[in-house]
Motif scaffolding. Structure first.
Motif, PDB file in Angstrom:
ATOM      1  N   UNK A  71     -10.468  -4.826   3.117  1.00 39.56           N
ATOM      2  CA  UNK A  71     -10.362  -4.082   1.860  1.00 39.56           C
ATOM      3  C   UNK A  71      -9.971  -5.026   0.733  1.00 39.56           C
ATOM      4  N   UNK A  72     -10.531  -4.793  -0.457  1.00 45.04           N
ATOM      5  CA  UNK A  72     -10.107  -5.527  -1.652  1.00 45.04           C
ATOM      6  C   UNK A  72      -8.837  -4.917  -2.227  1.00 45.04           C
ATOM      7  N   UNK A  73      -8.523  -3.650  -1.867  1.00 44.24           N
ATOM      8  CA  UNK A  73      -7.347  -2.946  -2.384  1.00 44.24           C
ATOM      9  C   UNK A  73      -6.695  -2.190  -1.235  1.00 44.24           C
ATOM     10  N   UNK A  74      -5.773  -2.838  -0.566  1.00 45.34           N
ATOM     11  CA  UNK A  74      -5.172  -2.303   0.655  1.00 45.34           C
ATOM     12  C   UNK A  74      -4.493  -0.958   0.426  1.00 45.34           C
ATOM     13  N   UNK A  75      -3.737  -0.851  -0.651  1.00 43.77           N
ATOM     14  CA  UNK A  75      -3.021   0.401  -0.926  1.00 43.77           C
ATOM     15  C   UNK A  75      -3.977   1.553  -1.213  1.00 43.77           C
ATOM     16  N   UNK A  76      -5.053   1.295  -1.939  1.00 45.22           N
ATOM     17  CA  UNK A  76      -6.027   2.355  -2.226  1.00 45.22           C
ATOM     18  C   UNK A  76      -6.713   2.816  -0.948  1.00 45.22           C
ATOM     19  N   UNK A  77      -7.056   1.884  -0.070  1.00 42.97           N
ATOM     20  CA  UNK A  77      -7.675   2.255   1.203  1.00 42.97           C
ATOM     21  C   UNK A  77      -6.693   3.047   2.056  1.00 42.97           C
ATOM     22  N   UNK A  78      -5.432   2.621   2.081  1.00 42.22           N
ATOM     23  CA  UNK A  78      -4.419   3.354   2.835  1.00 42.22           C
ATOM     24  C   UNK A  78      -4.282   4.787   2.307  1.00 42.22           C
ATOM     25  N   UNK A  99      -2.404  -9.424   4.346  1.00 45.54           N
ATOM     26  CA  UNK A  99      -1.559  -8.276   4.683  1.00 45.54           C
ATOM     27  C   UNK A  99      -2.438  -7.264   5.402  1.00 45.54           C
ATOM     28  N   UNK A 100      -1.831  -6.402   6.221  1.00 44.71           N
ATOM     29  CA  UNK A 100      -2.611  -5.362   6.891  1.00 44.71           C
ATOM     30  C   UNK A 100      -1.719  -4.215   7.323  1.00 44.71           C
ATOM     31  N   UNK A 101      -2.382  -3.117   7.713  1.00 40.11           N
ATOM     32  CA  UNK A 101      -1.699  -1.966   8.320  1.00 40.11           C
ATOM     33  C   UNK A 101      -2.602  -1.416   9.408  1.00 40.11           C
ATOM     34  N   UNK A 102      -2.005  -0.629  10.313  1.00 39.56           N
ATOM     35  CA  UNK A 102      -2.750   0.016  11.390  1.00 39.56           C
ATOM     36  C   UNK A 102      -2.702   1.516  11.171  1.00 39.56           C
TER      37      UNK A 102
END
Length: 118
Positions: A71-78, A99-102
């Protein structure tokens, strides 16, 4: 186009095919083609694949491979994942280079999303 001896297709289990299809359509823009009541194939995901009906789910805690999205925008995808019925199971964390999340989707399969360090 399929390439000789390269990964071509991936399959996942799904407890609820309809909920899983809806989730991936809303969050990632995947398209689906059903093959009977117990199988659906997806496209527009970077790698073609499918979901088959099963009460099992993929999780790194039981040794499953982990499919990781970019993702180019991790928070928006989350946010899209949460709004579409996904659950964050590992909050955003840093690692060398990004950075990443599961998260899990409605059928319980674990995936991750990463972004480059800014």
């Amino acid at each position: 186009m399929s390439q000789h001896e390269k990964m071509d297709y991936i399959e996942f289990s799904a407890k609820n095919l309809l909920a899983t299809k809806t989730f991936f359509t809303q969050v990632f823009g995947w398209t689906f083609e059903d093959f009977g009541p117990d199988y659906t194939a997806f496209d527009n995901a970077g790698l073609r694949g499918g979901f088959f009906h099963s009460d099992l789910s993929a999780s790194t805690s039981n040794g499953s491979a982990l499919m990781v999205f970019f993702s180019h925008d991790l928070e928006a995808t989350q946010d899209k994942i949460i709004q579409s019925g996904g659950k964050v199971i590992k909050p955003i964390f840093s690692f060398p280079g990004g950075r990443r999340f599961h998260f899990t989707e409605p059928s319980g399969n674990e995936f991750a999303v990463w972004a480059q360090a800014t």
